[in-house]
Write a protein that holds these residues in place. Structure first.
Motif, PDB file in Angstrom:
ATOM      1  N   ALA A 129      35.083  41.573  34.868  1.00 30.20           N
ATOM      2  CA  ALA A 129      34.878  41.389  36.317  1.00 30.20           C
ATOM      3  C   ALA A 129      35.266  42.704  37.001  1.00 30.20           C
ATOM      4  O   ALA A 129      34.393  42.988  37.809  1.00 30.20           O
ATOM      5  CB  ALA A 129      35.544  40.225  37.040  1.00 30.20           C
ATOM      6  N   ALA A 130      36.316  43.321  36.684  1.00 31.13           N
ATOM      7  CA  ALA A 130      36.534  44.604  37.491  1.00 31.13           C
ATOM      8  C   ALA A 130      35.488  45.708  36.873  1.00 31.13           C
ATOM      9  O   ALA A 130      35.235  46.410  37.802  1.00 31.13           O
ATOM     10  CB  ALA A 130      38.087  44.985  36.893  1.00 31.13           C
ATOM     11  N   LEU A 131      35.135  45.643  35.833  1.00 32.55           N
ATOM     12  CA  LEU A 131      33.979  46.550  35.389  1.00 32.55           C
ATOM     13  C   LEU A 131      32.834  46.388  36.021  1.00 32.55           C
ATOM     14  O   LEU A 131      32.081  47.193  36.539  1.00 32.55           O
ATOM     15  CB  LEU A 131      33.865  46.495  34.129  1.00 32.55           C
ATOM     16  CG  LEU A 131      32.907  47.554  33.218  1.00 32.55           C
ATOM     17  CD1 LEU A 131      33.343  48.804  33.224  1.00 32.55           C
ATOM     18  CD2 LEU A 131      32.784  47.139  31.750  1.00 32.55           C
ATOM     19  N   ILE A 132      32.355  45.329  36.277  1.00 31.69           N
ATOM     20  CA  ILE A 132      31.205  44.824  37.186  1.00 31.69           C
ATOM     21  C   ILE A 132      31.389  45.419  38.471  1.00 31.69           C
ATOM     22  O   ILE A 132      30.448  45.749  39.207  1.00 31.69           O
ATOM     23  CB  ILE A 132      30.813  43.405  36.870  1.00 31.69           C
ATOM     24  CG1 ILE A 132      30.415  43.031  35.509  1.00 31.69           C
ATOM     25  CG2 ILE A 132      29.821  42.746  37.807  1.00 31.69           C
ATOM     26  CD1 ILE A 132      30.190  41.423  35.316  1.00 31.69           C
ATOM     27  N   ARG A 133      32.515  44.705  39.249  1.00 25.62           N
ATOM     28  CA  ARG A 133      32.882  45.046  40.672  1.00 25.62           C
ATOM     29  C   ARG A 133      32.657  46.640  40.745  1.00 25.62           C
ATOM     30  O   ARG A 133      31.942  47.139  41.795  1.00 25.62           O
ATOM     31  CB  ARG A 133      34.301  44.698  40.854  1.00 25.62           C
ATOM     32  CG  ARG A 133      34.783  44.676  42.275  1.00 25.62           C
ATOM     33  CD  ARG A 133      35.972  43.941  42.464  1.00 25.62           C
ATOM     34  NE  ARG A 133      35.785  42.640  42.262  1.00 25.62           N
ATOM     35  CZ  ARG A 133      36.452  41.895  41.246  1.00 25.62           C
ATOM     36  NH1 ARG A 133      37.535  42.610  40.459  1.00 25.62           N
ATOM     37  NH2 ARG A 133      36.478  40.384  40.961  1.00 25.62           N
ATOM     38  N   ASN A 134      33.520  47.438  39.698  1.00 20.59           N
ATOM     39  CA  ASN A 134      33.364  48.829  40.058  1.00 20.59           C
ATOM     40  C   ASN A 134      32.107  49.323  39.874  1.00 20.59           C
ATOM     41  O   ASN A 134      31.545  50.434  40.628  1.00 20.59           O
ATOM     42  CB  ASN A 134      34.156  49.463  38.886  1.00 20.59           C
ATOM     43  CG  ASN A 134      33.957  51.078  39.177  1.00 20.59           C
ATOM     44  OD1 ASN A 134      34.841  51.430  39.951  1.00 20.59           O
ATOM     45  ND2 ASN A 134      33.605  51.817  37.925  1.00 20.59           N
ATOM     46  N   GLU A 135      31.255  49.014  38.848  1.00 22.84           N
ATOM     47  CA  GLU A 135      29.676  49.632  38.676  1.00 22.84           C
ATOM     48  C   GLU A 135      28.952  48.981  40.008  1.00 22.84           C
ATOM     49  O   GLU A 135      28.038  49.974  40.601  1.00 22.84           O
ATOM     50  CB  GLU A 135      29.036  48.864  37.530  1.00 22.84           C
ATOM     51  CG  GLU A 135      29.457  49.744  36.125  1.00 22.84           C
ATOM     52  CD  GLU A 135      29.336  51.208  36.169  1.00 22.84           C
ATOM     53  OE1 GLU A 135      28.187  51.733  36.306  1.00 22.84           O
ATOM     54  OE2 GLU A 135      30.418  51.899  35.781  1.00 22.84           O
ATOM     55  N   PHE A 136      29.049  47.977  40.114  1.00 24.39           N
ATOM     56  CA  PHE A 136      28.139  47.440  41.448  1.00 24.39           C
ATOM     57  C   PHE A 136      28.305  47.981  42.707  1.00 24.39           C
ATOM     58  O   PHE A 136      27.749  48.249  43.690  1.00 24.39           O
ATOM     59  CB  PHE A 136      28.272  45.934  41.636  1.00 24.39           C
ATOM     60  CG  PHE A 136      27.287  45.115  40.880  1.00 24.39           C
ATOM     61  CD1 PHE A 136      26.128  44.569  41.701  1.00 24.39           C
ATOM     62  CD2 PHE A 136      27.107  45.146  39.739  1.00 24.39           C
ATOM     63  CE1 PHE A 136      25.204  43.861  40.957  1.00 24.39           C
ATOM     64  CE2 PHE A 136      26.219  44.581  38.784  1.00 24.39           C
ATOM     65  CZ  PHE A 136      25.266  43.751  39.539  1.00 24.39           C
ATOM     66  N   HIS A 137      29.932  48.534  43.026  1.00 21.52           N
ATOM     67  CA  HIS A 137      30.290  49.282  44.244  1.00 21.52           C
ATOM     68  C   HIS A 137      29.450  50.469  44.202  1.00 21.52           C
ATOM     69  O   HIS A 137      29.333  50.913  45.315  1.00 21.52           O
ATOM     70  CB  HIS A 137      31.783  49.518  44.007  1.00 21.52           C
ATOM     71  CG  HIS A 137      32.284  50.232  45.113  1.00 21.52           C
ATOM     72  ND1 HIS A 137      32.169  49.902  46.543  1.00 21.52           N
ATOM     73  CD2 HIS A 137      32.712  51.513  45.071  1.00 21.52           C
ATOM     74  CE1 HIS A 137      32.796  50.887  47.068  1.00 21.52           C
ATOM     75  NE2 HIS A 137      33.186  52.019  46.426  1.00 21.52           N
TER      76      HIS A 137
END
Length: 221
Positions: free
Chosen positions: A155-163
């Motif tokens: 989730a943190a990885l997705i959050r960072n990439e989508f940011h």
């Protein structure tokens, strides 16, 4: 999975190499025993099922005495947690390596590379997917905690990439959307496992990319 595939794919091994002529310490011997047990557990749990794999069979397959097994302080549930964690870390490594090799300034290419790597991690040997999404469910509270931690890392990885693509949607991304994406992808894998005849991994990849496409359209609206 046919036997030819199973003979060439197994759980990624830990690093227990040592220099020539060097003897093992007690701690290193215990690590090697645990490694053999972990590899045996992966093969046996995915072949026979968790509930049909007795400790004695695990030990004989791993060439570890039952006495040494219990001295390690392990049980079947702990071994399943160990195997699940190894598979989850492997999938995470595949995605991180794909992102590291993808163009920094091409977000769409990065997303495609990450999805391709994630699907490959679980479908290059379908036992990875079966163990992660079917066989390990409900085995122990410890394993469910490990599963939750693995989901949070993704989730943190997705959050960072989508940011990087949608900085104006920080509030949405800081919420449960990344967790929901993980849940949806996991359900697509379970559906893939349960479908007969089994669709190709490429078909699963297309479904996941379609899911991400819908989410992206919503964030762009």
């Amino acid at each position: 999975m046919n036997k030819s595939n199973r003979s060439t794919a197994t759980l990624p091994r830990g690093d227990f190499s040592r220099g020539p002529g060097k003897s093992l310490t007690k701690e290193q011997r215990d690590e090697e025993r645990l490694e053999r047990l972990t590899l045996a557990a992966f093969d046996l749990f995915t072949e026979r099922g968790f509930s049909h794999t007795p400790i004695e069979l695990l030990c004989s397959t791993a060439n570890v005495s039952t006495r040494d097994f219990y001295k390690l302080g392990k049980n079947r549930e702990a071994l399943m947690a160990q195997v699940y964690q190894r598979v989850a870390r492997f999938a995470e490594t595949c995605v991180l390596q794909a992102l590291a090799s993808a163009p920094v300034d091409d977000w769409d290419a990065r997303l495609d590379a990450a999805i391709d790597a994630w699907v490959h991690a679980y479908t290059h040997d379908e036992r990875y997917a079966r163990l992660s999404y079917l066989d390990s469910v409900g085995v122990s509270d410890e394993l469910e905690q490990i599963r939750s931690e693995a989901h949070e890392r993704f989730a943190a990885l997705i959050r960072n990439e989508f940011h990087q693509r949608f900085p104006e949607n920080d509030k949405v991304l800081a919420g449960k959307l990344p967790v929901a994406i993980i849940g949806a992808c996991n359900e697509l894998v379970r559906d893939w496992l349960g479908t007969r005849p089994r669709p190709s991994p490429e078909a699963l990849t297309r479904e996941i990319k379609l899911l991400y496409g819908v989410i992206i359209q919503g964030l762009e609206a």
